[in-house]
Design an enzyme around this catalytic site. Structure first.
Site, PDB file in Angstrom:
ATOM      1  CB  SER A   1      -1.289   0.310   1.929  1.00 23.33           C
ATOM      2  OG  SER A   1      -2.261  -0.707   2.036  1.00 23.33           O
ATOM      3  CD  GLU A   2      -6.870   1.274  -0.232  1.00 26.01           C
ATOM      4  OE1 GLU A   2      -5.694   1.302  -0.652  1.00 26.01           O
ATOM      5  OE2 GLU A   2      -7.761   0.540  -0.716  1.00 26.01           O
ATOM      6  CG  ASN A   3      -4.167  -0.681   5.340  1.00 26.65           C
ATOM      7  OD1 ASN A   3      -3.568  -0.397   4.313  1.00 26.65           O
ATOM      8  ND2 ASN A   3      -3.732  -1.605   6.162  1.00 26.65           N
TER       9      ASN A   3
ATOM     10  CB  SER B   1      -5.173   6.956   4.490  1.00 22.81           C
ATOM     11  OG  SER B   1      -4.897   6.184   3.353  1.00 22.81           O
TER      12      SER B   1
END
Lengths: 218, 231
Positions: free
Chosen positions: A46-48, A88
Site C-alpha cells: 500500500s503506497e501510503n 514507498s
C-alpha cells in the site's frame, strides 16, 4: 452480459504468482485481494507506507493510524512492515513491485493510460498512479469496456490527459481479457455470453483476435 | 538544549501570512491537528500548503480552505474535498498537482541537501511540461527540484525534548521527510518524553531536523473510510 466487478477482480487474481509483491489500486483492483488463489502467497503493497496489508479489521478494532491508500481502515499481518512515503515510492520506482493493478478511464492500443483528470470537470489528482505506471514491471488495467455513454474505453489514442505512456500490458474488462501488443489489443479471452462481434463493435482501437482465443472460466 | 514549546499557539506564532508550509499526513491519517487548529484561530492567510491531500470539507486542511486562508495547494490527490474543488474551479485557489512519489521525493531531496533529482513519473504527460528531460540507460527522466519550504509541521506518535521522533503505523507517511525538509520544523506529538526514554535504534527522525516540539492534546483522529469485516 459480461462480467460484474467481482468477476473482473477474480479473473485478475489468476494472474498473481507465488512470491509477487503487488500494488492494488482503488475500486475493482482492491477486490482482487478477495480472490487470491489457494496456495499463492503474495504480499500487498500500500503506497501510503505498508507492505503486508491484511484484511479489514473486525468491527470495533479500527485504528485511525492504520489505513490503506484508499484511506480505508485495514490490518497488518505477521511480517508486515511500515515505512515512509519516500521509501514507498523508492521501492516502486526501483522496480521491486512485481505487479500493479489499477483502474482507467481510457487505454490506448499502444499501452498509454489515462485515469486522473477530465479537464474542467474532474480535478482530483493523480495520487500515486503516475509513479506506479512509470515504474511497475507489469501493469494490468481493470475497467469496464465502455464508459457510461456506451463509448469504447479501448482507443487508438487516449483523448484525456495521460497518466503514463506505453505502460499497460494487459486489460481485463467486463467483456474479456486483452493483451497490449505491438499490433494493438489482442483479445485472448471473452467473457461467457459475450460474442467476438460484440467485442469488435465495442473496441475503437486496433483489435486482433488471438488464434487460441477461448471463453473465460469464471 | 530544549526545543519544547508550550503548545500549538506558541509553536506557530511566528508563521506569517504568505508563508510556504509543509503539512504531514496522508488523508486524515497522521495530520498535525493541533497546529492546523491554531492556524485557523490565528487567521494567517495567503498560505502555500504542501501536503499530499487537502483534508475533507470540515477537517484537516479543509478547515484552512473553508476559512479562505490558503492561496495555493501543492498536492497529489485532493478528491475528498468538495470545497477545494469549488474554489479551484472558480479560480479562488491555485493548485499544483504532482505525482505522489515525486512529492515525497522532492521533500526527501530537501532534507538530504540535494537540489534536484531525476524522476520517472509523468514522462510524456502534462506533468512533464516545461521540465528538463534527460535520458539515462535509454529511459527518459524529469528533473524535479527539492522543495523550499519556510515551515514544516508534522505529527508524530512519540518524541523527546531533543526533537527525536517516532511515528506509528501508516501515520508515518509524509511526516518524516517533511520534518527533514522545513527551514523551521514543528513537531506535535502524542507523547512527549525525556531524552533517553526512546530507544535510539528505533527513532525515525533525528532531532537535528526538528526545531520545536510539544505534546498535543484532544486528538480526534477522524477516520475517512471506516471499513470492517464480520466476526
Amino acid at each position: 452480459m459480461g462480467l460484474n466487478k467481482e468477476q473482473i477482480a477474480a479473473r485478475i487474481a489468476k494472474e498473481l504468482k507465488n512470491g509477487y509483491y503487488v500494488n492494488l489500486g482503488i475500486g475493482i483492483p482492491t477486490l482482487v485481494a478477495n480472490y487470491i488463489p489457494e496456495g499463492v502467497n503474495v504480499i500487498l503493497q500500500s503506497e501510503n507506507g505498508l507492505l503486508g496489508m491484511g484484511p479489514f479489521p473486525f468491527e470495533g478494532e479500527e485504528d485511525p493510524d492504520l489505513i490503506n491508500a484508499g484511506k480505508q481502515t485495514i490490518t497488518t499481518l505477521p511480517g508486515s512492515v511500515f515505512f515512509d512515503s519516500a521509501m514507498s515510492f523508492g521501492m516502486i520506482r526501483a522496480g521491486k513491485v512485481d505487479l500493479t493493478v489499477l483502474g482507467a478511464m481510457e487505454v490506448a492500443e499502444n499501452g498509454d493510460i489515462a485515469n486522473w483528470k477530465i479537464p474542467n470537470k474532474m480535478v482530483k489528482g493523480m495520487g500515486g498512479a503516475m509513479d506506479l505506471v512509470a515504474a511497475a514491471k507489469n501493469i494490468i488495467v481493470a475497467m469496464q469496456h465502455t464508459n457510461p455513454k456506451g463509448e469504447s474505453k479501448l482507443l487508438p489514442r487516449c483523448t484525456l490527459p495521460l497518466t503514463g505512456v506505453g505502460c499497460v500490458k494487459k486489460i481485463v474488462t467486463d467483456l474479456g481479457v486483452f493483451d497490449v501488443t505491438a499490433d494493438g489489443f489482442a483479445c485472448i479471452e471473452y467473457a461467457p455470453g459475450v460474442t467476438i462481434d460484440e467485442i469488435k463493435a465495442k473496441t475503437a482501437g486496433k483489435l486482433t483476435i488471438a488464434p487460441d482465443v477461448k471463453e473465460m472460466t469464471v | 538544549m530544549n526545543k519544547v514549546v508550550a503548545g500549538a499557539d506558541v509553536a506557530i506564532q511566528d508563521i506569517p501570512s504568505g508563508a510556504t508550509i509543509m503539512l504531514g499526513g496522508f488523508g486524515l491519517c497522521g495530520i498535525p491537528e493541533n497546529c492546523i487548529a491554531a492556524m485557523v484561530k490565528k487567521g494567517i492567510n495567503n498560505l502555500t500548503c504542501i501536503s499530499n491531500n487537502a483534508g475533507v470539507d470540515d477537517f484537516g486542511i479543509g478547515l484552512l480552505l473553508q476559512n479562505k486562508q490558503v492561496k495555493k495547494m501543492i498536492s497529489s490527490y485532493v478528491g475528498e474535498n468538495a470545497e477545494f474543488e469549488r474554489q479551484l474551479l472558480s479560480g479562488e485557489l491555485e493548485v499544483e498537482l504532482i505525482p505522489q512519489g515525486t512529492l515525497a521525493t522532492r521533500c526527501m531531496a530537501s532534507g538530504y541537501g540535494m537540489p534536484a533529482v531525476y524522476l520517472l513519473a509523468g514522462v510524456g504527460t502534462e506533468v512533464a511540461e516545461g521540465k528538463e528531460v534527460r535520458e539515462f540507460n535509454g529511459k527518459k527522466y524529469l528533473l524535479e527540484h527539492a522543495f523550499d519550504s519556510d515551515f514544516a509541521i508534522v505529527k508524530a506518535w512519540k518524541g523527546d525534548t531533543l526533537g527525536n521522533l517516532i511515528f506509528k503505523d501508516t501515520a508515518r507517511n509524509f511526516n518524516p521527510m517533511m520534518a527533514m525538509a522545513g527551514k523551521i520544523t514543528i513537531a506535535e506529538v502524542e507523547e512527549l518524553v525525556q531524552p533517553g526514554e526512546l530507544d535510539p535504534n528505533y527513532i525515525h527522525v533525528p532531532g537535528i531536523y526538528v526545531h520545536r516540539i510539544f505534546q498535543g492534546s484532544n486528538y480526534e483522529k477522524r477516520i475517512e473510510q471506516r471499513t470492517v469485516r464480520k466476526r
